[in-house]
Design an enzyme around this catalytic site. Sequence first.
Site, PDB file in Angstrom:
ATOM      1  N   ASN A   1       0.799  -1.224   0.000  1.00 31.99           N
ATOM      2  CA  ASN A   1       0.000   0.000   0.000  1.00 31.99           C
ATOM      3  C   ASN A   1       0.831   1.274   0.000  1.00 31.99           C
ATOM      4  OD1 ASN A   1      -1.506  -2.097   2.197  1.00 31.99           O
ATOM      5  ND2 ASN A   1      -2.574  -1.569   0.299  1.00 31.99           N
TER       6      ASN A   1
ATOM      7  N   VAL B   1       1.166   6.983  -0.145  1.00 35.67           N
ATOM      8  CA  VAL B   1       0.480   6.052   0.745  1.00 35.67           C
ATOM      9  C   VAL B   1      -0.948   5.854   0.279  1.00 35.67           C
ATOM     10  CG1 VAL B   1      -0.171   5.583   3.128  1.00 35.67           C
ATOM     11  CG2 VAL B   1       1.867   6.944   2.639  1.00 35.67           C
ATOM     12  N   CYS B   2      -1.384   4.594   0.205  1.00 34.13           N
ATOM     13  CA  CYS B   2      -2.775   4.306  -0.151  1.00 34.13           C
ATOM     14  C   CYS B   2      -3.546   4.032   1.129  1.00 34.13           C
ATOM     15  CB  CYS B   2      -2.862   3.108  -1.089  1.00 34.13           C
ATOM     16  SG  CYS B   2      -4.553   2.731  -1.551  1.00 34.13           S
ATOM     17  N   LEU B   3      -4.223   5.049   1.598  1.00 31.21           N
ATOM     18  CA  LEU B   3      -5.039   4.902   2.806  1.00 31.21           C
ATOM     19  C   LEU B   3      -6.327   5.670   2.522  1.00 31.21           C
ATOM     20  CD1 LEU B   3      -5.066   3.881   5.781  1.00 31.21           C
ATOM     21  CD2 LEU B   3      -4.106   6.077   6.437  1.00 31.21           C
TER      22      LEU B   3
ATOM     23  N   LEU C   1      -0.664  -0.173  -4.265  1.00 34.83           N
ATOM     24  CA  LEU C   1       0.161   0.822  -4.957  1.00 34.83           C
ATOM     25  C   LEU C   1       1.448   0.180  -5.446  1.00 34.83           C
ATOM     26  CD1 LEU C   1      -0.017   4.249  -3.080  1.00 34.83           C
ATOM     27  CD2 LEU C   1      -0.838   3.676  -5.338  1.00 34.83           C
TER      28      LEU C   1
END
Lengths: 187, 101
Positions: free
Chosen positions: A107, A114-116, A149
Site C-alpha cells: 500500500n 500512501v494508499c489509505l 500501490l
Amino acid sequence: MLKIWSMKKEQQKAENAAEGTTGVAPKKKKVTAAQLRVQKDLSELSLGSTMTTEFPDPDNILSFILYIEPDEGMYKGGRFSFTFNIPASFPHEPPKVLCREKIYHPNIDLEGKVCLNILREDWKPVLNLNAVIVGLQFLFLEPNASDPLNKEAADDLRNSRDGFKRNVRQAMAGGSVRGETYQRVLV
Amino acid sequence: MKVKITKWNAVATWRWDIPEDDVCGICQVHFDGTCPTCKYPGDDCPLLSGKCGHNFHMHCILEWIKQDSAKGQCPMCRQRFEWTEQPSETSMDMTQGASDV
C-alpha cells in the site's frame, strides 16, 4: 455597568479604522483555521510507545515528521518515517502524507505515496490527525493486497503470506526483491 | 419587615438550544464559541442542524458541503446532509442578582 454592546461596536470601529490606515501591515499575525485545528489535534495525539513526532521548524506546526516503529507484525524491528504537510484548507482537505523511505509494502509505492482511504476519498473533516496515524500504523500490522500501490508486493502477499514475510525481512534489511533494491530501515 | 429594593442588577447567559452540549466536529471548537473565521459567538456564527441529528457551526458545514469531495454528505454519518430551518432561537437563562435590600 459595563456596556458590552457599545464596547463591541467601538472595538470594531477601531479595528476597521486601523485596517484602513495601515493597509497591509496588521499588528498581529493571524492564526489560521488550519493552525487552530492542528494545535487541538496535536494536543490530543496518542502516540503510544511506537510513534514519535519531530518538528523540523518549531514555528510551523503544519509540517512535521512522524516516526513509526511497529512492535508487532511483519514490519516489527523497522523504523519508518512519514512527512506530514497540512494544507491551509485543513480540516476540509486531508493532510498530505509521504513515506520518506523506499520500502516494500503493497500500500506504499516506491516514491512513498500512501494508499489509505482516509487520506483520499474517505477523508472528512471530523477525522483528526490521530485517525490518520492510527491508519498508518494499521498498514504495517495488516498490509492489504486489494487496491495496491506496489503491485508486485501485493501479488506476493496474495500468493504466499510466508513468501511475502520473507521479502519484507529482506527489503527491510536493505536487500532487493524482484530486482528492486529497498532502503535499510532496521533499527 | 418592609423591604424596599433600591437597585438590582440583571445577569443573563445564553446557550444554543440543542440537546447535546459539545464541540463542532469540524473545527473542534465548542458550539457556544465561534468557527475559526468569526469573532463573536451567537447570531454572528449560528449553528446548522442536519436532519441526521448532527450539528455544526453553519460556516464550518457550508465550507465542507460546497466541496465536491463532500458528496453532500454529513461528515459524521455520511448520510445526505439536509437541513430545514435554522434553530436561530436562543434559549435564555435569566439569573437575577438582586442586591441592596
